[in-house]
Design a protein around this motif. Structure first.
Motif, PDB file in Angstrom:
ATOM      1  N   ARG A   1       0.748  -1.073  -0.079  1.00 49.47           N
ATOM      2  CA  ARG A   1      -0.232  -0.118   0.057  1.00 49.47           C
ATOM      3  C   ARG A   1       0.818   1.271  -0.132  1.00 49.47           C
ATOM      4  N   GLU A   2       1.774   1.226   0.900  1.00 46.56           N
ATOM      5  CA  GLU A   2       2.883   2.367   0.899  1.00 46.56           C
ATOM      6  C   GLU A   2       3.489   2.538  -0.481  1.00 46.56           C
ATOM      7  N   CYS A   3       4.077   1.620  -0.940  1.00 43.31           N
ATOM      8  CA  CYS A   3       4.694   1.613  -2.425  1.00 43.31           C
ATOM      9  C   CYS A   3       3.765   1.988  -3.438  1.00 43.31           C
ATOM     10  N   PHE A   4       2.423   1.781  -3.616  1.00 39.23           N
ATOM     11  CA  PHE A   4       1.631   2.202  -4.377  1.00 39.23           C
ATOM     12  C   PHE A   4       1.442   3.820  -4.190  1.00 39.23           C
ATOM     13  N   ALA A   5       1.205   4.026  -2.951  1.00 40.34           N
ATOM     14  CA  ALA A   5       0.877   5.296  -2.775  1.00 40.34           C
ATOM     15  C   ALA A   5       1.823   6.425  -2.964  1.00 40.34           C
ATOM     16  N   LYS A   6       3.165   5.916  -2.877  1.00 36.33           N
ATOM     17  CA  LYS A   6       4.295   6.802  -2.868  1.00 36.33           C
ATOM     18  C   LYS A   6       4.930   6.653  -4.290  1.00 36.33           C
ATOM     19  N   GLY A   7       4.502   5.811  -5.005  1.00 37.54           N
ATOM     20  CA  GLY A   7       5.161   5.455  -6.608  1.00 37.54           C
ATOM     21  C   GLY A   7       6.420   4.663  -6.351  1.00 37.54           C
ATOM     22  N   TRP A   8       6.730   4.180  -5.554  1.00 37.15           N
ATOM     23  CA  TRP A   8       7.929   3.333  -5.323  1.00 37.15           C
ATOM     24  C   TRP A   8       7.957   2.016  -6.132  1.00 37.15           C
ATOM     25  N   GLU A   9       9.045   1.420  -6.560  1.00 37.97           N
ATOM     26  CA  GLU A   9       9.199   0.155  -7.241  1.00 37.97           C
ATOM     27  C   GLU A   9       8.750  -0.990  -6.189  1.00 37.97           C
ATOM     28  N   LEU A  10       7.915  -1.965  -6.534  1.00 34.74           N
ATOM     29  CA  LEU A  10       7.590  -2.867  -5.747  1.00 34.74           C
ATOM     30  C   LEU A  10       8.187  -4.399  -6.222  1.00 34.74           C
ATOM     31  N   GLU A  11       8.758  -4.882  -5.323  1.00 36.38           N
ATOM     32  CA  GLU A  11       9.418  -6.143  -5.602  1.00 36.38           C
ATOM     33  C   GLU A  11       8.632  -7.462  -5.173  1.00 36.38           C
TER      34      GLU A  11
ATOM     35  N   ALA B   1      -2.795   5.126 -13.319  1.00 34.56           N
ATOM     36  CA  ALA B   1      -3.745   6.108 -14.070  1.00 34.56           C
ATOM     37  C   ALA B   1      -4.809   6.551 -13.124  1.00 34.56           C
ATOM     38  N   THR B   2      -5.369   6.082 -12.282  1.00 35.98           N
ATOM     39  CA  THR B   2      -6.341   6.518 -11.333  1.00 35.98           C
ATOM     40  C   THR B   2      -5.915   5.915 -10.071  1.00 35.98           C
ATOM     41  N   LYS B   3      -5.051   6.762  -9.411  1.00 30.00           N
ATOM     42  CA  LYS B   3      -3.931   6.279  -7.960  1.00 30.00           C
ATOM     43  C   LYS B   3      -5.122   6.306  -7.108  1.00 30.00           C
ATOM     44  N   GLU B   4      -6.376   7.138  -6.828  1.00 27.97           N
ATOM     45  CA  GLU B   4      -7.080   6.812  -5.703  1.00 27.97           C
ATOM     46  C   GLU B   4      -7.976   5.411  -5.975  1.00 27.97           C
ATOM     47  N   ALA B   5      -8.312   5.321  -7.179  1.00 26.68           N
ATOM     48  CA  ALA B   5      -9.248   3.957  -7.148  1.00 26.68           C
ATOM     49  C   ALA B   5      -8.454   2.870  -6.869  1.00 26.68           C
ATOM     50  N   GLY B   6      -7.032   2.859  -7.362  1.00 30.48           N
ATOM     51  CA  GLY B   6      -6.105   1.883  -7.135  1.00 30.48           C
ATOM     52  C   GLY B   6      -5.790   1.555  -5.656  1.00 30.48           C
ATOM     53  N   LEU B   7      -5.655   2.576  -5.070  1.00 29.17           N
ATOM     54  CA  LEU B   7      -5.177   2.858  -3.494  1.00 29.17           C
ATOM     55  C   LEU B   7      -6.575   2.125  -2.965  1.00 29.17           C
ATOM     56  N   ALA B   8      -7.744   2.259  -3.353  1.00 31.69           N
ATOM     57  CA  ALA B   8      -8.817   2.009  -2.465  1.00 31.69           C
ATOM     58  C   ALA B   8      -9.074   0.491  -2.901  1.00 31.69           C
ATOM     59  N   ALA B   9      -8.461   0.024  -4.000  1.00 28.38           N
ATOM     60  CA  ALA B   9      -8.712  -1.337  -4.310  1.00 28.38           C
ATOM     61  C   ALA B   9      -7.587  -2.086  -3.598  1.00 28.38           C
ATOM     62  N   VAL B  10      -6.502  -1.831  -3.443  1.00 23.82           N
ATOM     63  CA  VAL B  10      -5.653  -2.452  -2.604  1.00 23.82           C
ATOM     64  C   VAL B  10      -6.156  -2.321  -1.076  1.00 23.82           C
ATOM     65  N   VAL B  11      -6.636  -1.167  -0.513  1.00 23.41           N
ATOM     66  CA  VAL B  11      -7.199  -1.383   0.953  1.00 23.41           C
ATOM     67  C   VAL B  11      -8.284  -2.328   1.102  1.00 23.41           C
ATOM     68  N   ALA B  12      -9.073  -2.442   0.163  1.00 26.84           N
ATOM     69  CA  ALA B  12      -9.967  -3.506   0.012  1.00 26.84           C
ATOM     70  C   ALA B  12      -9.555  -5.060   0.189  1.00 26.84           C
ATOM     71  N   CYS B  13      -8.262  -4.929  -0.064  1.00 27.70           N
ATOM     72  CA  CYS B  13      -7.559  -6.360   0.201  1.00 27.70           C
ATOM     73  C   CYS B  13      -6.823  -6.791   1.294  1.00 27.70           C
ATOM     74  N   THR B  14      -7.217  -5.807   2.317  1.00 29.96           N
ATOM     75  CA  THR B  14      -6.578  -6.043   3.577  1.00 29.96           C
ATOM     76  C   THR B  14      -6.868  -7.326   4.217  1.00 29.96           C
ATOM     77  N   PRO B  15      -5.717  -8.068   4.694  1.00 28.51           N
ATOM     78  CA  PRO B  15      -5.882  -9.271   5.098  1.00 28.51           C
ATOM     79  C   PRO B  15      -6.636  -9.493   6.336  1.00 28.51           C
ATOM     80  N   SER B  16      -7.293 -10.498   6.540  1.00 29.12           N
ATOM     81  CA  SER B  16      -8.219 -10.761   7.667  1.00 29.12           C
ATOM     82  C   SER B  16      -7.408 -10.703   9.007  1.00 29.12           C
ATOM     83  N   PRO B  17      -8.051 -10.309  10.064  1.00 27.04           N
ATOM     84  CA  PRO B  17      -7.169 -10.065  11.284  1.00 27.04           C
ATOM     85  C   PRO B  17      -7.043 -11.439  11.994  1.00 27.04           C
ATOM     86  N   LEU B  18      -5.835 -11.606  12.613  1.00 36.68           N
ATOM     87  CA  LEU B  18      -5.527 -12.939  13.598  1.00 36.68           C
ATOM     88  C   LEU B  18      -6.554 -13.139  14.675  1.00 36.68           C
TER      89      LEU B  18
END
Length: 153
Positions: free
Chosen positions: A71-81, A114-131
């Motif tokens: 999420r941080e990499c997508f928000a800041k435009g960093w390379e994601l390995e 292309a649509t950073k806000e929509a992309g971040l919202a989609a990644v936020v929706a992928c939050t893993p289930s809590p322990l």
């Protein structure tokens, strides 16, 4: 079948219990309970500590750390390995590569950069289930008017 304690008192219920919140949450994690409740008697002063203690365990999971990093990499435009592949015997919260794949797929499906806000919202929706899910409550005493003496000052 999972078991969840729904009636627990902590040190905030002085006359009812002496269990520390940290010990209660630790035991729930140890017994692999999906949730635990804190229902102190008469007030809810322990709920903030209880929530923070559960968050400590939830945010410490490998899949959650990977999701936060993605999420941080997508928000800041960093390379994601791409992380190493998950082991065959990995636990449900140890699936780092699977979490990365979900995050990347959600980012790309939403239009990615292309649509950073929509992309971040989609990644936020992928939050893993809590322990461990915290359930806050309160044991309250209710009295009807019949219990009070009438005619006295």
């Amino acid at each position: 079948m999972a078991f969840v304690h729904l009636h627990n008192h902590s040190t905030f219920s002085i006359l009812d219990a002496a269990t520390r919140i940290s010990d209660m949450v630790e035991r729930a994690v140890e017994f692999e309970m999906p949730a635990i409740a804190l229902t102190d008697h008469g007030y809810m002063f322990g709920i903030p500590d209880f929530d923070l203690e559960c968050r400590k365990y939830n945010s410490g999971q490998k899949d959650f750390k990977q999701w936060s990093h993605d999420r941080e990499c997508f928000a800041k435009g960093w390379e994601l390995e791409e992380p190493d592949l998950d082991a065959d015997d990995a636990g449900p919260h140890d699936l780092v590569h699977a979490q990365w794949a979900r995050d990347v797929a959600a980012w790309e499906a939403a239009g990615g950069s292309a649509t950073k806000e929509a992309g971040l919202a989609a990644v936020v929706a992928c939050t893993p289930s809590p322990l461990l899910r915290p359930i806050g409550g309160c044991e309250a005493d209710c009295f009807t008017d019949d219990t009070h003496e009438t005619g006295t000052r």
